[in-house]
Design an enzyme around this catalytic site. Structure first.
Site, PDB file in Angstrom:
ATOM      1  N   GLY A 198      11.516  -9.337  33.794  1.00 32.30           N
ATOM      2  CA  GLY A 198      10.874  -9.912  34.966  1.00 32.30           C
ATOM      3  C   GLY A 198      10.388  -8.903  35.987  1.00 32.30           C
ATOM      4  O   GLY A 198       9.584  -9.239  36.854  1.00 32.30           O
ATOM      5  N   ASP A 199      10.886  -7.682  35.911  1.00 28.92           N
ATOM      6  CA  ASP A 199      10.410  -6.593  36.772  1.00 28.92           C
ATOM      7  C   ASP A 199      10.693  -5.291  36.035  1.00 28.92           C
ATOM      8  O   ASP A 199      11.499  -4.470  36.466  1.00 28.92           O
ATOM      9  CB  ASP A 199      11.107  -6.619  38.129  1.00 28.92           C
ATOM     10  CG  ASP A 199      10.502  -5.627  39.124  1.00 28.92           C
ATOM     11  OD1 ASP A 199       9.514  -4.951  38.762  1.00 28.92           O
ATOM     12  OD2 ASP A 199      11.020  -5.514  40.241  1.00 28.92           O
ATOM     13  N   ALA A 200       9.999  -5.122  34.915  1.00 28.95           N
ATOM     14  CA  ALA A 200      10.308  -4.030  33.993  1.00 28.95           C
ATOM     15  C   ALA A 200       9.665  -2.707  34.395  1.00 28.95           C
ATOM     16  O   ALA A 200       9.409  -1.848  33.550  1.00 28.95           O
ATOM     17  CB  ALA A 200       9.882  -4.419  32.582  1.00 28.95           C
TER      18      ALA A 200
END
Length: 273
Positions: A198-200
């Protein structure tokens, strides 16, 4: 165009909220990150021991007014921790924090390793980029889609930008117009459904001293989605953290050929949502 993320280590002195001072007790308080909404992350511990040798903890602190949901992140960490290395949740909640008003907090145990944007790895960007790809593949392979209660699909992300796409043409929905949302609703067919980070972006992967990925942090948006929702952004983040020329190393280490259509789409979606 390369996006510039305003989330970064604090550039100057940071006032320590009363809640964080209470949680620290006698431990040293070190501000380590400020996000674009004004949330702060502090390290609590006797020393800056990247190798995890001390009883270090991290505290995320955010005024309720920012809209961040640290309880949701705690739930995702507790779920994902059954299958993959992520921070262990020690405490979380909401309190009245003086002048800041109601504030959320999330306390996690420190993990071994350095962020992929630590100076050590900024000096070795090819190693870091490969670790991003290998770590992301390991995360996607480890987390079971069928058991995941969290959603990060295109539909869910667009729903959080405002009214349905059928709103009047040109009406602004936050930073996204109805026309933009309508265009984004026409998503590519799912390649492979996985549980996405989701926030790589690069800062959220930790590397061990040998340059291998060791853990992931900041999983507040974790949920089921096409793997390209993570891949497109992870590779993109190498450009604004390390400079051009490292994207393909992420895809290579992940074990996939670049998919230009999905990369372009999921980067547009990232910017919009």
């Amino acid at each position: 165009m390369i996006p510039h993320s305003p989330a970064a280590p604090p550039a100057g002195p940071v006032p320590v909220p009363p809640l964080v001072r209470r949680l620290a007790g006698g431990d040293r308080v070190t501000p380590v990150w400020r996000n674009e909404l004004g949330g702060l992350t502090f390290r609590l511990g006797p020393a800056d021991d990247h190798d995890g040798g001390g009883p270090a903890r991290f505290v995320k602190w955010s005024p309720v007014a920012t809209g961040l949901d640290l309880a949701a992140e705690a739930a995702r960490l507790e779920w994902a921790g059954r299958w993959t290395p992520v921070p262990r949740v020690l405490d979380h909640g909401t309190v009245d924090d003086g002048d800041a008003g109601p504030a959320q907090y999330l306390v996690t145990a420190a993990l071994p390793g350095r962020s992929a944007v630590d100076p050590r790895w900024l000096a070795e960007p090819a190693t870091a980029a490969r670790a991003l790809g290998a770590g992301l593949r390991a995360l996607h392979d480890a987390l079971p889609v069928a058991a995941c209660p969290f959603d990060w699909s295109v539909r869910e992300r667009l729903a959080r930008t405002g009214p349905d796409v059928g709103a009047s043409a040109g009406a602004s929905v936050g930073r996204v117009t109805a026309a933009e949302r309508a265009a984004l609703a026409d998503a590519p067919e799912v390649d492979r459904l996985v549980v996405c980070h989701g926030d790589a972006c690069a800062p959220n992967t930790l590397l061990d001293n040998a340059g291998r990925w060791s853990a992931h942090v900041d999983l507040g948006r974790l949920g089921v989605a096409d793997r390209w929702a993570d891949l497109a952004v992870a590779a993109w983040s190498t450009e604004w953290n390390y400079g051009p020329g490292y994207e393909d190393l992420v895809y290579e280490a992940y074990g996939v050929e670049p998919d230009a259509e999905r990369i372009a789409y999921y980067r547009r979606l990232w910017d919009a949502t």
